[in-house]
Design a protein around this motif. Sequence first.
Motif, PDB file in Angstrom:
ATOM      1  N   TYR A 107       0.831  -1.207   0.000  1.00  0.00           N
ATOM      2  CA  TYR A 107       0.000   0.000   0.000  1.00  0.00           C
ATOM      3  C   TYR A 107       0.870   1.265   0.000  1.00  0.00           C
ATOM      4  CZ  TYR A 107      -3.250   3.570   1.645  1.00  0.00           C
ATOM      5  OH  TYR A 107      -3.994   4.724   1.784  1.00  0.00           O
ATOM      6  N   PHE A 108       1.874   1.307   0.879  1.00  0.00           N
ATOM      7  CA  PHE A 108       2.683   2.506   1.006  1.00  0.00           C
ATOM      8  C   PHE A 108       3.744   2.622  -0.085  1.00  0.00           C
ATOM      9  CE2 PHE A 108       1.116   2.198   5.418  1.00  0.00           C
ATOM     10  CZ  PHE A 108       0.693   3.490   5.596  1.00  0.00           C
ATOM     11  N   SER A 109       4.075   1.516  -0.751  1.00  0.00           N
ATOM     12  CA  SER A 109       5.125   1.540  -1.774  1.00  0.00           C
ATOM     13  C   SER A 109       4.558   1.440  -3.181  1.00  0.00           C
ATOM     14  CB  SER A 109       6.109   0.385  -1.535  1.00  0.00           C
ATOM     15  OG  SER A 109       6.668   0.442  -0.248  1.00  0.00           O
ATOM     16  N   TRP A 110       3.247   1.562  -3.311  1.00  0.00           N
ATOM     17  CA  TRP A 110       2.638   1.402  -4.628  1.00  0.00           C
ATOM     18  C   TRP A 110       3.180   2.444  -5.605  1.00  0.00           C
ATOM     19  CZ3 TRP A 110       0.224  -2.669  -6.289  1.00  0.00           C
ATOM     20  CH2 TRP A 110      -0.473  -2.602  -7.514  1.00  0.00           C
ATOM     21  N   GLY A 111       3.663   2.006  -6.735  1.00  0.00           N
ATOM     22  CA  GLY A 111       4.302   2.884  -7.705  1.00  0.00           C
ATOM     23  C   GLY A 111       5.788   2.638  -7.803  1.00  0.00           C
ATOM     24  N   ASP A 112       6.399   2.118  -6.739  1.00  0.00           N
ATOM     25  CA  ASP A 112       7.809   1.730  -6.770  1.00  0.00           C
ATOM     26  C   ASP A 112       7.869   0.274  -7.228  1.00  0.00           C
ATOM     27  OD1 ASP A 112      10.450   1.006  -6.294  1.00  0.00           O
ATOM     28  OD2 ASP A 112      10.627   2.302  -4.536  1.00  0.00           O
ATOM     29  N   PHE A 113       8.225   0.070  -8.492  1.00  0.00           N
ATOM     30  CA  PHE A 113       8.122  -1.253  -9.107  1.00  0.00           C
ATOM     31  C   PHE A 113       8.967  -2.289  -8.381  1.00  0.00           C
ATOM     32  CE2 PHE A 113       9.417  -4.404 -12.297  1.00  0.00           C
ATOM     33  CZ  PHE A 113       8.172  -4.861 -12.695  1.00  0.00           C
ATOM     34  N   GLU A 114      10.182  -1.971  -8.054  1.00  0.00           N
ATOM     35  CA  GLU A 114      11.098  -2.942  -7.454  1.00  0.00           C
ATOM     36  C   GLU A 114      10.650  -3.345  -6.054  1.00  0.00           C
ATOM     37  OE1 GLU A 114      15.035  -1.447  -7.646  1.00  0.00           O
ATOM     38  OE2 GLU A 114      15.189  -1.645  -9.831  1.00  0.00           O
ATOM     39  N   VAL A 115      10.182  -2.370  -5.268  1.00  0.00           N
ATOM     40  CA  VAL A 115       9.694  -2.678  -3.924  1.00  0.00           C
ATOM     41  C   VAL A 115       8.430  -3.523  -3.994  1.00  0.00           C
ATOM     42  CG1 VAL A 115       8.841  -1.714  -1.760  1.00  0.00           C
ATOM     43  CG2 VAL A 115      10.747  -0.618  -2.944  1.00  0.00           C
ATOM     44  N   CYS A 116       7.553  -3.213  -4.936  1.00  0.00           N
ATOM     45  CA  CYS A 116       6.315  -3.985  -5.085  1.00  0.00           C
ATOM     46  C   CYS A 116       6.610  -5.426  -5.493  1.00  0.00           C
ATOM     47  CB  CYS A 116       5.416  -3.315  -6.121  1.00  0.00           C
ATOM     48  SG  CYS A 116       4.642  -1.790  -5.543  1.00  0.00           S
ATOM     49  N   ILE A 117       7.611  -5.625  -6.347  1.00  0.00           N
ATOM     50  CA  ILE A 117       8.001  -6.986  -6.736  1.00  0.00           C
ATOM     51  C   ILE A 117       8.469  -7.764  -5.506  1.00  0.00           C
ATOM     52  CG2 ILE A 117       9.802  -8.298  -7.925  1.00  0.00           C
ATOM     53  CD1 ILE A 117       7.683  -7.584  -9.807  1.00  0.00           C
ATOM     54  N   PHE A 118       9.268  -7.096  -4.671  1.00  0.00           N
ATOM     55  CA  PHE A 118       9.764  -7.734  -3.451  1.00  0.00           C
ATOM     56  C   PHE A 118       8.610  -8.107  -2.520  1.00  0.00           C
ATOM     57  CE2 PHE A 118      11.079  -7.010   1.025  1.00  0.00           C
ATOM     58  CZ  PHE A 118      11.923  -8.107   1.168  1.00  0.00           C
ATOM     59  N   MET A 119       7.690  -7.184  -2.307  1.00  0.00           N
ATOM     60  CA  MET A 119       6.553  -7.436  -1.431  1.00  0.00           C
ATOM     61  C   MET A 119       5.637  -8.514  -2.005  1.00  0.00           C
ATOM     62  SD  MET A 119       6.881  -5.505   1.229  1.00  0.00           S
ATOM     63  CE  MET A 119       7.753  -4.025   1.772  1.00  0.00           C
ATOM     64  N   ALA A 120       5.408  -8.466  -3.325  1.00  0.00           N
ATOM     65  CA  ALA A 120       4.542  -9.457  -3.958  1.00  0.00           C
ATOM     66  C   ALA A 120       5.139 -10.854  -3.863  1.00  0.00           C
ATOM     67  CB  ALA A 120       4.311  -9.078  -5.418  1.00  0.00           C
ATOM     68  N   CYS A 121       6.449 -10.949  -4.010  1.00  0.00           N
ATOM     69  CA  CYS A 121       7.126 -12.245  -3.909  1.00  0.00           C
ATOM     70  C   CYS A 121       6.948 -12.844  -2.517  1.00  0.00           C
ATOM     71  CB  CYS A 121       8.610 -12.058  -4.224  1.00  0.00           C
ATOM     72  SG  CYS A 121       9.555 -13.590  -4.222  1.00  0.00           S
ATOM     73  N   ASN A 122       7.155 -12.024  -1.491  1.00  0.00           N
ATOM     74  CA  ASN A 122       6.968 -12.500  -0.123  1.00  0.00           C
ATOM     75  C   ASN A 122       5.507 -12.859   0.149  1.00  0.00           C
ATOM     76  OD1 ASN A 122       9.700 -12.034   0.420  1.00  0.00           O
ATOM     77  ND2 ASN A 122       9.312  -9.937   1.090  1.00  0.00           N
ATOM     78  N   SER A 123       4.591 -12.075  -0.406  1.00  0.00           N
ATOM     79  CA  SER A 123       3.169 -12.332  -0.187  1.00  0.00           C
ATOM     80  C   SER A 123       2.739 -13.653  -0.816  1.00  0.00           C
ATOM     81  CB  SER A 123       2.320 -11.185  -0.759  1.00  0.00           C
ATOM     82  OG  SER A 123       2.635  -9.969  -0.116  1.00  0.00           O
ATOM     83  N   LEU A 124       3.273 -13.974  -1.989  1.00  0.00           N
ATOM     84  CA  LEU A 124       2.941 -15.243  -2.640  1.00  0.00           C
ATOM     85  C   LEU A 124       3.407 -16.426  -1.804  1.00  0.00           C
ATOM     86  CD1 LEU A 124       3.770 -14.422  -6.373  1.00  0.00           C
ATOM     87  CD2 LEU A 124       1.524 -14.833  -5.386  1.00  0.00           C
ATOM     88  N   ALA A 125       4.600 -16.308  -1.230  1.00  0.00           N
ATOM     89  CA  ALA A 125       5.091 -17.378  -0.352  1.00  0.00           C
ATOM     90  C   ALA A 125       4.178 -17.540   0.857  1.00  0.00           C
ATOM     91  CB  ALA A 125       6.518 -17.078   0.091  1.00  0.00           C
ATOM     92  N   LEU A 126       3.670 -16.429   1.377  1.00  0.00           N
ATOM     93  CA  LEU A 126       2.752 -16.490   2.514  1.00  0.00           C
ATOM     94  C   LEU A 126       1.418 -17.118   2.123  1.00  0.00           C
ATOM     95  CD1 LEU A 126       3.487 -12.996   4.039  1.00  0.00           C
ATOM     96  CD2 LEU A 126       3.996 -15.179   5.112  1.00  0.00           C
ATOM     97  N   VAL A 127       0.965 -16.853   0.902  1.00  0.00           N
ATOM     98  CA  VAL A 127      -0.275 -17.476   0.424  1.00  0.00           C
ATOM     99  C   VAL A 127      -0.124 -18.987   0.385  1.00  0.00           C
ATOM    100  CG1 VAL A 127      -1.790 -17.730  -1.583  1.00  0.00           C
ATOM    101  CG2 VAL A 127      -1.054 -15.458  -0.863  1.00  0.00           C
TER     102      VAL A 127
END
Length: 410
Positions: free
Chosen positions: A58-78
């Motif tokens: 939410y707070f990093s939306w627009g920063d592509f590299e940070v979002c990739i990092f967060m999305a990767c961790n979120s997928l592992a959590l899923v």
Amino acid sequence: MSLKYRKDISVSLANFFLYVVGFWFAANRIEEWIRKATIFYTIVMIFFVMWLQLRGLYFSWGDFEVCIFMACNSLALVVDIIKIFVLFVHKKKFLSLIFDMQKNFLHFNYDRYENFIFENVKRVCIYFICIFCFFSHCTVYSYIVKPLVANIGKNKSNREFIYNMWLDLPLTVTPYYEITYTIQALSVYQVGVCYFCFDNIFYIMCLHLAGQFRILQYRFANISSLTKIEKNNKNASIDELYISEKFYMKFKSCVQQHQALIQYYTTFEEVFTIITLGQVVMFSILICFLGYQVLLMKLTFASRVAFVSFLMTNMCQLWLFTYTCDRVTTESVSVAEAAYAGLCNDLPMDKFGKMIRNDLQIVIFRARRACSLTACGFFPISLETYTKVMSTSMSYFTILKESNENAAIE
């Protein structure tokens, strides 16, 4: 649980990590309370880290590299959430699978060749589990150590966490920083153990199930030789009906073992089929995101080590996952050829001889239908799945790379 079975490093290691997340056999009420508390602790930690990742997105939306990092961790959590909730629903069946494996597979009632097969399976399990646990722990500890390395030379007001908390609080000040870091480290470790502990026991059960199918092949193929030996040890004028009956009894015992293995496979498929689908879907995306971070992003040394470890863990996990499922499929189909090879050609056409020939047809027909572990019935898992997932990951990687390049040009 006072059950005598073979000591196995891989099984002991897998059981230990199951204890860490709260899945074990409770012998009394106190152990049951501890088990429930551990499961609750695991779920809380998973959702705590998931909350951090969603806030980060939410707070990093627009920063592509940070979002990739967060999305990767979120997928592992899923993946963690899918595993723990599916196995919580099928808890009794899951624990019964472990109990049945220890009771029926890990015993000492094998002859010399059967023991050779079992020891080979046991050795492969040890290699696989130790290697997978090594890569998994490298990933977990690299995430935990990464902020400590990054904080070297920084002042106390600018210290990093494992995950940014995004809270307007003085968390970088002692002792709040130490408390927050410890909570994050404990949560990362619990999430990491939950990520690989169920896969450990999955690989072990797959390999031992495949080993039992191989032992069954040996028993089917050697029925005729056992009856011939018995005939030679008897009087030369022995009744042929007696030999047919002994052959039929041994054949019946093998059929019963085949039915028991099919029943074990059916329960196994029922428990893990949703997890299998979730993992196959998530692997391609995870490997794509991790490959992008490792190859295209500018990272510090500590971050690169963490992402490389995570990528190696996922590739190792995918290969072990597809290989063990492939072994079950291959060995279950081979039972048909072994059953046909074990038929005694000079068996008379008496009552038992006719029964054996009729039953043999049923065994061959059933064995030709492979005991394949599937992704919710959509497709069977085999080594071909590994190549398809890796190919899909490369396609996603290419699309992601081109999209980022086009965005940079614009």
